[in-house]
Design an enzyme around this catalytic site. Structure first.
Site, PDB file in Angstrom:
ATOM      1  N   THR A 106      -1.288   0.514  -0.666  1.00  0.00           N
ATOM      2  CA  THR A 106      -2.555   0.226   0.021  1.00  0.00           C
ATOM      3  C   THR A 106      -2.272  -1.118   0.698  1.00  0.00           C
ATOM      4  O   THR A 106      -1.622  -1.935   0.362  1.00  0.00           O
ATOM      5  CB  THR A 106      -3.894   0.252  -0.772  1.00  0.00           C
ATOM      6  OG1 THR A 106      -5.144   0.469   0.001  1.00  0.00           O
ATOM      7  CG2 THR A 106      -4.235  -1.015  -1.482  1.00  0.00           C
ATOM      8  N   CYS A 139     -11.670  -6.787  -1.424  1.00  0.00           N
ATOM      9  CA  CYS A 139     -11.599  -5.471  -2.032  1.00  0.00           C
ATOM     10  C   CYS A 139     -10.350  -5.524  -3.075  1.00  0.00           C
ATOM     11  O   CYS A 139      -9.642  -6.435  -3.210  1.00  0.00           O
ATOM     12  CB  CYS A 139     -10.985  -4.111  -1.203  1.00  0.00           C
ATOM     13  SG  CYS A 139     -12.195  -3.856   0.330  1.00  0.00           S
ATOM     14  N   HIS A 199      -8.875   1.967  -4.012  1.00  0.00           N
ATOM     15  CA  HIS A 199      -9.058   0.790  -3.278  1.00  0.00           C
ATOM     16  C   HIS A 199     -10.658   0.657  -3.192  1.00  0.00           C
ATOM     17  O   HIS A 199     -11.217   1.334  -2.173  1.00  0.00           O
ATOM     18  CB  HIS A 199      -8.351   0.905  -1.870  1.00  0.00           C
ATOM     19  CG  HIS A 199      -8.594  -0.220  -0.968  1.00  0.00           C
ATOM     20  ND1 HIS A 199      -7.626  -0.669   0.088  1.00  0.00           N
ATOM     21  CD2 HIS A 199      -9.531  -1.305  -0.651  1.00  0.00           C
ATOM     22  CE1 HIS A 199      -8.256  -1.700   0.753  1.00  0.00           C
ATOM     23  NE2 HIS A 199      -9.202  -1.910   0.239  1.00  0.00           N
TER      24      HIS A 199
END
Lengths: 161, 195
Positions: free
Chosen positions: A23, A29, A46
């Site tokens: 990711t 996040c 995520h």
């Protein structure tokens, strides 16, 4: 040839060695990797927010730490992972802007990390490595073949956890 | 409908911002009609050149009758070009590192652009909005965008991005503008517009 599977924001996916999973640009996040080291099966989610029960519009499971982890486990078991073997590695939860006030909105990265740890603890999944907090973005790549989590940031040395 | 309203606010704000920037730089700056897009979180960073693209984000928190946050974002090359124009540097300066002086120039550019958007919003709605001092971060686009995206995430699964393209005779630069009122404030904006 092995493939690099991408996970977007509020998104999740699973992968089996020799493929890898990534990711890009995690900020506040949190990127959560779950891994079955015996079957060499991994999953990555995520998440953007700590708690689905606090939000009305909570259909996207991958958006929240609580439902995101549950859904990731479900998908990993479907492709043959063993629930009891699972371990976790987590990264992200930065505070990207140096706000002067300490409101709730500003502590979101920290709260995402706390919620992730609480959920993993409730599920009895040990956290084997962590690179969280501080004030910079992270790109993460996980390789189920070796169990290594690679972390890349702007202007910093690469880290392997 | 709500989408059209935000596009219109974007249009007027962009116009105001262009005028203000032109005056500051003392050169002609053109701005195109902004492109307003409602995007899934997954697609958000692809629009701005990929999640790992190095960008400058300038963020403001909003208070007053409306609370929430707004952010102005440009890639580092575009920021460099604007800073060079503003400080009278030659175009040979292409460094992605900024001096203290250059960083405060960037903050000022952010202030002008954000102020222009806010005043157009205030004019249209008759709502008083005040913004915080600018907070700046230079990092990967995905990481910078995560902050406003999380705020959008509390109310839905999409984020509203206003893309503005502006420039002088030498080059065009893209800037991205994100406005996130809280749920209550969003209602206030719409009702003040009679919607």
């Amino acid at each position: 040839m092995s493939e690099m599977i991408k996970v977007g924001m509020a998104d999740l996916n699973v992968c089996i060695s020799p493929n890898a999973i990534t990711t890009l640009g995690l900020g506040s996040c949190v990127g959560i990797v779950l891994y079955d080291p015996i079957k060499k099966i991994a999953g990555m989610v995520h998440v953007m927010l700590p708690d689905s029960t606090k939000i009305l519009n909570n259909e996207n499971k991958a958006k929240f730490a609580d439902t995101g982890i549950d859904e990731l486990i479900r998908q990993m078991l479907t492709i043959g992972a063993d629930r009891k073997s699972l371990i976790a590695k987590i990264a992200g939860g930065a505070q990207m802007f140096a706000f002067s006030n300490n409101s709730d909105m500003m502590r979101i990265g920290e709260r995402n990390v706390e919620a992730t740890k609480l959920k993993l603890q409730q599920l009895g999944i040990p956290i084997r490595a962590e690179d969280t907090g501080l004030n910079y973005g992270r790109t993460i790549e996980f390789y189920p073949e070796t169990g290594e989590l690679l972390i890349k940031s702007v202007g910093k040395e690469r880290k392997i956890l | 409908m709500q989408y059209d309203v935000l596009r219109e606010i974007g249009n007027i704000g962009a116009g105001n911002a262009t005028t203000a920037l032109s005056q500051m730089i003392n050169a002609k700056i053109d701005m195109k009609v902004p492109n307003v897009e409602l995007l899934e979180f997954k697609e958000l960073s692809d629009i701005v050149g990929g999640a790992e693209n190095l960008v400058v984000g300038i963020l403001f928190t909003l208070e007053g009758q409306i609370d929430g946050m707004m952010m102005f974002m440009m890639d580092v090359d575009a920021s460099r070009h604007l800073v060079n124009l503003l400080l009278g540097n030659t175009d040979e300066n292409t460094s992605s590192e900024f001096t203290e002086m250059e960083l405060s120039a960037l903050n000022e550019i952010g202030n002008i652009i954000a102020g222009a958007y806010l005043s157009s919003l205030a004019t249209l709605t008759n709502i008083v909005i005040t913004s915080s001092v600018p907070y700046m971060a230079i990092d990967m686009a995905g990481a910078i965008l995560s902050v406003p995206a999380i705020e959008f995430g509390k109310i839905g699964d999409k984020a509203l991005l206003i893309e503005t393209e502006f420039g002088d005779e030498i080059r065009e630069v893209n800037g991205y503008f994100i406005l996130i009122p809280t749920i209550n404030s969003y209602g206030k904006i719409l009702s003040s517009l009679g919607l």
